[in-house]
Scaffold this active site. Structure first.
Site, PDB file in Angstrom:
ATOM      1  CD  GLU A  47      37.226  44.457  39.367  1.00 57.13           C
ATOM      2  OE1 GLU A  47      36.651  43.632  40.113  1.00 57.13           O
ATOM      3  OE2 GLU A  47      36.903  45.653  39.311  1.00 57.13           O
ATOM      4  CG  ASN A 107      39.374  48.076  37.820  1.00 56.46           C
ATOM      5  OD1 ASN A 107      39.876  47.172  37.169  1.00 56.46           O
ATOM      6  ND2 ASN A 107      38.592  47.859  38.867  1.00 56.46           N
ATOM      7  CE  LYS A 124      34.461  48.390  38.145  1.00 56.55           C
ATOM      8  NZ  LYS A 124      34.941  47.614  39.318  1.00 56.55           N
ATOM      9  CD  GLU A 143      36.211  48.859  42.187  1.00 54.93           C
ATOM     10  OE1 GLU A 143      36.523  49.131  41.026  1.00 54.93           O
ATOM     11  OE2 GLU A 143      35.358  48.005  42.472  1.00 54.93           O
ATOM     12  CB  CYS A 169      33.667  44.104  38.548  1.00 54.43           C
ATOM     13  SG  CYS A 169      32.898  43.418  40.029  1.00 54.43           S
ATOM     14  CG  ASN A 194      38.190  41.091  42.375  1.00 49.54           C
ATOM     15  OD1 ASN A 194      38.878  40.394  43.093  1.00 49.54           O
ATOM     16  ND2 ASN A 194      38.582  41.501  41.185  1.00 49.54           N
TER      17      ASN A 194
HETATM   18  N1  CDV Z   1      34.733  45.086  41.876  1.00 46.71           N
HETATM   19  C1  CDV Z   1      33.465  45.513  41.783  1.00 46.71           C
HETATM   20  O1  CDV Z   1      33.134  46.306  40.899  1.00 46.71           O
HETATM   21  N2  CDV Z   1      32.602  45.051  42.712  1.00 46.71           N
HETATM   22  C2  CDV Z   1      31.257  45.533  42.757  1.00 46.71           C
HETATM   23  C3  CDV Z   1      30.809  45.787  44.168  1.00 46.71           C
HETATM   24  C4  CDV Z   1      29.537  46.560  44.242  1.00 46.71           C
HETATM   25  C5  CDV Z   1      30.708  44.592  45.007  1.00 46.71           C
HETATM   26  C6  CDV Z   1      30.298  44.624  42.013  1.00 46.71           C
HETATM   27  O2  CDV Z   1      29.410  45.161  41.336  1.00 46.71           O
HETATM   28  O3  CDV Z   1      30.386  43.394  42.105  1.00 46.71           O
END
Ligand code: CDV
Length: 307
Positions: A47, A107, A124, A143, A169, A194
């Site tokens: 990501e 995203n 996303k 975000e 993610c 991430n």
């Molecule tokens: N980049 C993300 O979407 N991170 C999220 C947050 C909650 C840490 C994740 O679900 O990993």
């Protein structure tokens, strides 16, 4: 016809705030070349793979981070990576922040085939974190300030001899992601992430980050008879440590390749897409066993509604 796809997961270490796009693209090109060397048909990047994870910082103006966004894809800076795909026949999946010509911020993932053409785009769906400045946190997860939720939802693309879905993610934590993609016939799902190890709303979850990462992706793979490729940008980025542990999971739910260290590296697996049918034709034969008529609350309500 053989249905073997060799897929690579190009895990990345941190991207510094002052690292230029050109420097990052050189890292991506090195990883792509590594994937080519081990025979990959496609390699998946994390990501937001072109910049540091900027939602960790608040800016008073919504456009304060626009320098981290791409206004076109491909563009001059990433074009060499697209050229690499066309030259080698190895495609890729690339995550980046997208600013559209009419001012929307997403995203985003693009899927590029072995001719260097974009064959799929995903924005996303599940946007985590918060939209307001929360200075009491050691770092922000903004975000919900800088990205809009996808208006398009999930989709599946015919590529690399199979059906490919994408998710990003936080999407990986939601069973709906895999089930919708499974119902669309996805055989491989590419997921970049991430994930900071410190989770401010409930730090008790911190030591469980790796467990939860595998738990959700393995469950999604098994319950929907699909390969899942989870790819991290991990390590300590601008003082925030994030999970690595990239992994490729078979439709059995078994991990068939896993990164054992953090940093830039490629893991890969030969994926026999016909293995999906072992699950989608038996235990998870959706058309025989699913009961959509009793699943109403899943689509009728967003939150819990006691009846
Ligand atoms: N980049 C993300 O979407 N991170 C999220 C947050 C909650 C840490 C994740 O679900 O990993």
């Amino acid at each position: 016809m053989t249905r073997i796809v060799t897929v690579g997961a190009a895990q990345m270490g941190p991207i510094a705030r002052d690292e230029s796009r050109e420097q990052v693209v050189e890292r991506l090109r090195r990883l792509h070349a590594e994937a080519v060397d081990v025979g990959c048909d496609v390699v998946v990047f994390p990501e937001l793979a072109l910049t540091t994870f900027f939602p960790r910082w608040y800016t008073p103006d919504l456009d304060g981070h626009d320098s981290y966004f791409e206004t076109s894809m491909p563009n001059d800076v990433v074009q060499p990576l697209f050229d690499d795909a066309a030259r080698t026949g190895c495609g890729f999946c690339l995550g980046y922040a997208e600013l559209t010509s009419d001012g929307h911020r997403y995203n985003t993932y693009v899927l590029v085939d072995g001719t260097g053409a974009i064959v799929g785009r995903y924005r996303k769906v599940h946007i985590p974190g918060h939209a307001d400045h929360q200075p009491e946190r050691p770092f922000q997860h903004l975000e919900r300030r800088y990205f809009e939720e996808s208006p398009d939802g999930f989709g599946v693309v015919d590529a690399f001899g199979g059906s490919v879905g994408m998710a990003i993610c936080n999407d990986r934590r939601w069973p709906e992601t895999y089930r919708v993609l499974g119902l669309l016939g996805a055989e491989m799902v590419f997921i970049g992430y991430n994930t900071p190890l410190y989770y401010a709303p409930d730090p008790d979850q911190n030591p469980l980050q790796s467990f939860h990462n595998n738990l959700v992706m393995a469950a999604g793979a098994y319950q929907n008879g699909m390969f899942v490729v989870g790819v991290a940008k991990g390590g300590i980025e601008e003082g925030v440590e994030s999970l690595s542990h990239s992994q490729i999971i078979a439709p059995s739910g078994q991990v068939i390749a896993q990164a054992t260290v953090s940093g830039d590296l490629v893991i890969s697996a030969r994926c026999d897409l016909d293995l999906c049918r072992h699950y989608t034709d038996t235990l998870f034969d959706f058309s025989t066993y699913r009961r959509p008529e009793v699943y109403g609350p899943i689509v009728e309500s967003r939150g819990v509604q006691r009846r």
